[in-house]
Motif scaffolding. Structure first.
Motif, PDB file in Angstrom:
ATOM      1  N   GLU A 195       0.827  -1.215   0.000  1.00 46.94           N
ATOM      2  CA  GLU A 195       0.000   0.000   0.000  1.00 46.94           C
ATOM      3  C   GLU A 195       0.863   1.267   0.000  1.00 46.94           C
ATOM      4  O   GLU A 195       0.612   2.212   0.739  1.00 46.94           O
ATOM      5  N   GLU A 244      -6.100   1.595   0.058  1.00 51.34           N
ATOM      6  CA  GLU A 244      -5.442   2.251   1.207  1.00 51.34           C
ATOM      7  C   GLU A 244      -4.305   3.177   0.766  1.00 51.34           C
ATOM      8  O   GLU A 244      -4.129   4.259   1.297  1.00 51.34           O
ATOM      9  N   ARG A 246      -5.650   6.485  -0.082  1.00 54.93           N
ATOM     10  CA  ARG A 246      -6.084   7.268   1.089  1.00 54.93           C
ATOM     11  C   ARG A 246      -4.867   7.900   1.781  1.00 54.93           C
ATOM     12  O   ARG A 246      -4.890   9.065   2.184  1.00 54.93           O
TER      13      ARG A 246
END
Ligand SMILES: Cc1cc2nc3c(=O)[nH]c(=O)nc-3n(C[C@H](O)[C@H](O)[C@H](O)COP(=O)(O)O)c2cc1C
Length: 143
Positions: free
Chosen positions: A62, A97, A100
């Motif tokens: 991520e 993720e 984000r």
């Protein structure tokens, strides 16, 4: 903007396909689009603009791709206050993720996000992602 810069990194072509969809939206809005590989991007020139697009798929765990994108983002993040950024990228098994984390990082430095949030696509961008990317490109063209 007469010309919209779309900076991206893509290993297997999904994020590149997204970059081309943004370019289509830019062109349909009457502006020119310039696709720029992140290794060719000139941070100083980009930071003269009111905004630009940056694309990177989820890599690592991520994370942004660490050889080219992470150093590029680190080099601009102290200077993005007041800029409108369009963040985009493709992912596979995660839940977005990385995006984000990336968007929180940019907004914490005072950037605003062109569509309110990064545009993500699971693997190859589908019709829904294409519509979002084209609309986001048109918004960038209006800056
Ligand atoms: C080394 C590596 C790490 C990856 N890490 C993630 C990850 O953490 N989360 C995720 O959702 N996808 C992950 N992926 C999947 C890619 O984000 C996905 O294949 C994406 O479509 C690649 O985009 P591209 O075609 O623009 O290179 C990873 C892929 C590779 C090769």
């Amino acid at each position: 903007m007469e010309k919209v810069s779309i900076v991206y990194w893509s290993q297997t072509g999904n994020t590149e396909a997204m970059a081309k969809m943004i370019a289509k939206g830019v062109e349909e809005a009457g502006a020119k689009a310039e696709l720029i590989q992140v290794s060719d991007a000139n941070a100083d020139e980009l930071l003269k603009l009111p905004g630009f697009a940056i694309g990177c798929p989820a890599m690592g765990a991520e994370e942004l791709e660490d050889a080219e994108v992470e150093p590029f983002v680190a080099s601009i993040e102290g200077k993005v206050s007041g800029k409108s950024l369009l963040l985009f990228g493709s992912y596979d098994w995660g839940d977005g993720e990385w995006m984000r984390i990336w968007q929180d990082r940019m907004t914490a430095k005072g950037a605003s996000l062109v569509t309110g949030e990064g545009v993500i696509a699971n693997n190859s961008p589908d019709a829904e992602a294409e519509a979002k990317l084209k609309a986001a490109g048109a918004e960038l063209a209006k800056l």
